[in-house]
Design a protein around this motif. Structure first.
Motif, PDB file in Angstrom:
ATOM      1  N   LYS A  30       0.828  -1.203   0.000  1.00  0.00           N
ATOM      2  CA  LYS A  30       0.000   0.000   0.000  1.00  0.00           C
ATOM      3  C   LYS A  30       0.865   1.256   0.000  1.00  0.00           C
ATOM      4  O   LYS A  30       0.610   2.212  -0.747  1.00  0.00           O
ATOM      5  CB  LYS A  30      -0.927  -0.011   1.213  1.00  0.00           C
ATOM      6  CG  LYS A  30      -1.848   1.204   1.290  1.00  0.00           C
ATOM      7  CD  LYS A  30      -2.724   1.143   2.527  1.00  0.00           C
ATOM      8  CE  LYS A  30      -3.613   2.385   2.628  1.00  0.00           C
ATOM      9  NZ  LYS A  30      -4.424   2.382   3.868  1.00  0.00           N
ATOM     10  N   LYS A  31       1.918   1.269   0.846  1.00  0.00           N
ATOM     11  CA  LYS A  31       2.811   2.428   0.899  1.00  0.00           C
ATOM     12  C   LYS A  31       3.528   2.631  -0.431  1.00  0.00           C
ATOM     13  O   LYS A  31       3.743   3.767  -0.873  1.00  0.00           O
ATOM     14  CB  LYS A  31       3.835   2.252   2.024  1.00  0.00           C
ATOM     15  CG  LYS A  31       3.257   2.372   3.427  1.00  0.00           C
ATOM     16  CD  LYS A  31       2.724   3.764   3.690  1.00  0.00           C
ATOM     17  CE  LYS A  31       2.196   3.890   5.116  1.00  0.00           C
ATOM     18  NZ  LYS A  31       1.599   5.224   5.352  1.00  0.00           N
ATOM     19  N   ALA A  32       3.910   1.536  -1.080  1.00  0.00           N
ATOM     20  CA  ALA A  32       4.577   1.641  -2.378  1.00  0.00           C
ATOM     21  C   ALA A  32       3.653   2.270  -3.412  1.00  0.00           C
ATOM     22  O   ALA A  32       4.058   3.138  -4.201  1.00  0.00           O
ATOM     23  CB  ALA A  32       5.035   0.260  -2.841  1.00  0.00           C
ATOM     24  N   LYS A  33       2.383   1.866  -3.405  1.00  0.00           N
ATOM     25  CA  LYS A  33       1.413   2.447  -4.338  1.00  0.00           C
ATOM     26  C   LYS A  33       1.207   3.930  -4.056  1.00  0.00           C
ATOM     27  O   LYS A  33       1.150   4.743  -4.978  1.00  0.00           O
ATOM     28  CB  LYS A  33       0.080   1.701  -4.231  1.00  0.00           C
ATOM     29  CG  LYS A  33       0.108   0.286  -4.777  1.00  0.00           C
ATOM     30  CD  LYS A  33      -1.248  -0.387  -4.583  1.00  0.00           C
ATOM     31  CE  LYS A  33      -1.213  -1.829  -5.047  1.00  0.00           C
ATOM     32  NZ  LYS A  33      -2.505  -2.527  -4.802  1.00  0.00           N
ATOM     33  N   ASP A  40       4.888  10.292  -8.462  1.00  0.00           N
ATOM     34  CA  ASP A  40       5.051   9.868  -9.850  1.00  0.00           C
ATOM     35  C   ASP A  40       6.305   9.011 -10.013  1.00  0.00           C
ATOM     36  O   ASP A  40       7.091   9.196 -10.941  1.00  0.00           O
ATOM     37  CB  ASP A  40       5.101  11.091 -10.773  1.00  0.00           C
ATOM     38  CG  ASP A  40       4.873  10.688 -12.233  1.00  0.00           C
ATOM     39  OD1 ASP A  40       4.221   9.656 -12.457  1.00  0.00           O
ATOM     40  OD2 ASP A  40       5.368  11.394 -13.133  1.00  0.00           O
ATOM     41  N   ALA A  41       6.506   8.102  -9.073  1.00  0.00           N
ATOM     42  CA  ALA A  41       7.697   7.242  -9.081  1.00  0.00           C
ATOM     43  C   ALA A  41       7.336   5.860  -9.625  1.00  0.00           C
ATOM     44  O   ALA A  41       6.196   5.410  -9.497  1.00  0.00           O
ATOM     45  CB  ALA A  41       8.257   7.115  -7.667  1.00  0.00           C
ATOM     46  N   GLU A  42       8.331   5.224 -10.229  1.00  0.00           N
ATOM     47  CA  GLU A  42       8.165   3.849 -10.689  1.00  0.00           C
ATOM     48  C   GLU A  42       8.767   2.929  -9.633  1.00  0.00           C
ATOM     49  O   GLU A  42       9.959   3.033  -9.330  1.00  0.00           O
ATOM     50  CB  GLU A  42       8.848   3.638 -12.033  1.00  0.00           C
ATOM     51  CG  GLU A  42       8.234   4.450 -13.168  1.00  0.00           C
ATOM     52  CD  GLU A  42       8.872   4.125 -14.512  1.00  0.00           C
ATOM     53  OE1 GLU A  42       8.985   2.924 -14.826  1.00  0.00           O
ATOM     54  OE2 GLU A  42       9.276   5.063 -15.217  1.00  0.00           O
ATOM     55  N   ILE A  43       7.960   2.050  -9.092  1.00  0.00           N
ATOM     56  CA  ILE A  43       8.392   1.209  -7.975  1.00  0.00           C
ATOM     57  C   ILE A  43       8.121  -0.248  -8.291  1.00  0.00           C
ATOM     58  O   ILE A  43       7.050  -0.603  -8.788  1.00  0.00           O
ATOM     59  CB  ILE A  43       7.658   1.607  -6.681  1.00  0.00           C
ATOM     60  CG1 ILE A  43       7.946   3.077  -6.341  1.00  0.00           C
ATOM     61  CG2 ILE A  43       8.057   0.702  -5.522  1.00  0.00           C
ATOM     62  CD1 ILE A  43       7.141   3.595  -5.180  1.00  0.00           C
ATOM     63  N   GLY A  44       9.122  -1.072  -8.000  1.00  0.00           N
ATOM     64  CA  GLY A  44       8.965  -2.512  -8.131  1.00  0.00           C
ATOM     65  C   GLY A  44       9.322  -3.178  -6.813  1.00  0.00           C
ATOM     66  O   GLY A  44      10.335  -2.842  -6.198  1.00  0.00           O
ATOM     67  N   VAL A  45       8.472  -4.095  -6.356  1.00  0.00           N
ATOM     68  CA  VAL A  45       8.689  -4.761  -5.077  1.00  0.00           C
ATOM     69  C   VAL A  45       8.571  -6.271  -5.270  1.00  0.00           C
ATOM     70  O   VAL A  45       7.603  -6.750  -5.869  1.00  0.00           O
ATOM     71  CB  VAL A  45       7.653  -4.300  -4.021  1.00  0.00           C
ATOM     72  CG1 VAL A  45       7.892  -5.016  -2.698  1.00  0.00           C
ATOM     73  CG2 VAL A  45       7.707  -2.796  -3.829  1.00  0.00           C
ATOM     74  N   PHE A  46       9.583  -7.002  -4.769  1.00  0.00           N
ATOM     75  CA  PHE A  46       9.540  -8.460  -4.697  1.00  0.00           C
ATOM     76  C   PHE A  46       9.454  -8.870  -3.240  1.00  0.00           C
ATOM     77  O   PHE A  46      10.194  -8.362  -2.398  1.00  0.00           O
ATOM     78  CB  PHE A  46      10.814  -9.085  -5.287  1.00  0.00           C
ATOM     79  CG  PHE A  46      10.836  -9.119  -6.788  1.00  0.00           C
ATOM     80  CD1 PHE A  46       9.842  -9.755  -7.502  1.00  0.00           C
ATOM     81  CD2 PHE A  46      11.874  -8.528  -7.484  1.00  0.00           C
ATOM     82  CE1 PHE A  46       9.869  -9.794  -8.883  1.00  0.00           C
ATOM     83  CE2 PHE A  46      11.911  -8.558  -8.859  1.00  0.00           C
ATOM     84  CZ  PHE A  46      10.907  -9.189  -9.564  1.00  0.00           C
ATOM     85  N   ALA A  58       4.403  -3.965  -9.431  1.00  0.00           N
ATOM     86  CA  ALA A  58       4.986  -2.982 -10.334  1.00  0.00           C
ATOM     87  C   ALA A  58       3.969  -1.858 -10.479  1.00  0.00           C
ATOM     88  O   ALA A  58       2.877  -2.072 -10.985  1.00  0.00           O
ATOM     89  CB  ALA A  58       5.301  -3.599 -11.697  1.00  0.00           C
ATOM     90  N   THR A  59       4.322  -0.675  -9.955  1.00  0.00           N
ATOM     91  CA  THR A  59       3.336   0.404  -9.936  1.00  0.00           C
ATOM     92  C   THR A  59       3.085   0.991 -11.316  1.00  0.00           C
ATOM     93  O   THR A  59       2.015   1.550 -11.552  1.00  0.00           O
ATOM     94  CB  THR A  59       3.813   1.526  -8.993  1.00  0.00           C
ATOM     95  OG1 THR A  59       5.088   2.005  -9.436  1.00  0.00           O
ATOM     96  CG2 THR A  59       3.929   1.016  -7.564  1.00  0.00           C
ATOM     97  N   LYS A  60       4.067   0.877 -12.208  1.00  0.00           N
ATOM     98  CA  LYS A  60       3.882   1.375 -13.573  1.00  0.00           C
ATOM     99  C   LYS A  60       4.447   0.342 -14.535  1.00  0.00           C
ATOM    100  O   LYS A  60       5.551  -0.142 -14.349  1.00  0.00           O
ATOM    101  CB  LYS A  60       4.587   2.717 -13.778  1.00  0.00           C
ATOM    102  CG  LYS A  60       3.969   3.863 -13.002  1.00  0.00           C
ATOM    103  CD  LYS A  60       4.626   5.175 -13.358  1.00  0.00           C
ATOM    104  CE  LYS A  60       3.995   6.330 -12.600  1.00  0.00           C
ATOM    105  NZ  LYS A  60       4.602   7.629 -12.955  1.00  0.00           N
TER     106      LYS A  60
END
Length: 202
Positions: A30-33, A40-46, A58-60
């Motif tokens: 949720k925080k990443a989103k 306006d950041a591109e975030i990827g979380v594993f 992957a937010t974008k």
């Protein structure tokens, strides 16, 4: 009342550990989103669970696109395979063996529960299976409760809409009744007396 500071160490109780993992994983995603939307950041979380299950975000775009961008950035450039001596970490190797054993026990337990009683299980294996069943039951009940709460909220929303519609119709009926009563009063009003013009003599 302020919450106490959580001591950062491994949670020994397996059920509590799984519950904490589910809650904190949801909070992290949720925080990443939110960060992605706000900045306006591109975030990827594993995220890999203790049982090896993969969760990703992957937010974008796609995770593949983010990985390719990371590799092209220079930081993700890996050294040549020949230059790296792959020595397995003893802790990692031990964890892999534990996971393999746990998977084998769970598979054996599933076969046992679905009728393969010829395959006996030891007390330790049954305890492992019991712990996982407790976790699964908790997750099923939690999911069921979420669904029930959503359905209850939908029914409440429908009730509010129907109540508002009913009140509107009630007001319309009362308004029409008042108009009808007013019209009845006007039509039933006695005719005024008419006096013929006469010449009175004294």
């Amino acid at each position: 009342m302020a919450r106490g500071k959580v001591q950062l160490k491994r949670i020994e109780n397996q059920v509590h550990r799984q519950v904490t993992f589910c809650k904190r994983r949801a909070g992290l995603l949720k925080k990443a989103k939110e960060l992605s939307v706000l900045c306006d950041a591109e975030i990827g979380v594993f995220i890999f669970s203790a049982h090896g299950k993969l969760y990703e975000l992957a937010t974008k775009g796609t995770m593949k696109g983010l990985i390719e961008r990371y590799m092209n950035s220079g930081r993700g450039a890996q050294p040549e395979p020949a230059a790296v001596e792959t020595q397995p970490d003893p802790d990692t190797k031990e964890e892999i063996n534990m996971l393999k054993h746990e998977i084998e026990v769970l598979q054996k337990g599933l076969r046992y529960m679905f009728g393969a009683r010829a395959e006996e299980m030891s007390l330790d294996e049954l305890l492992v299976l019991e712990k996982h069943l407790e976790i699964w039951i908790y997750q099923i009940r939690s999911t069921k409760m979420d669904i029930l709460l959503k359905e209850i909220q939908q029914l409440r929303n429908k009730e509010e809409i129907l109540t508002a519609a009913n009140q509107h119709l009630h007001d319309k009926v009362e308004e029409n009744a008042e108009i009808t009563n007013l019209a009845t009063m006007i039509t039933n009003f006695p005719q005024p007396l008419t006096i013929q013009n006469e010449i009175f003599q004294y």
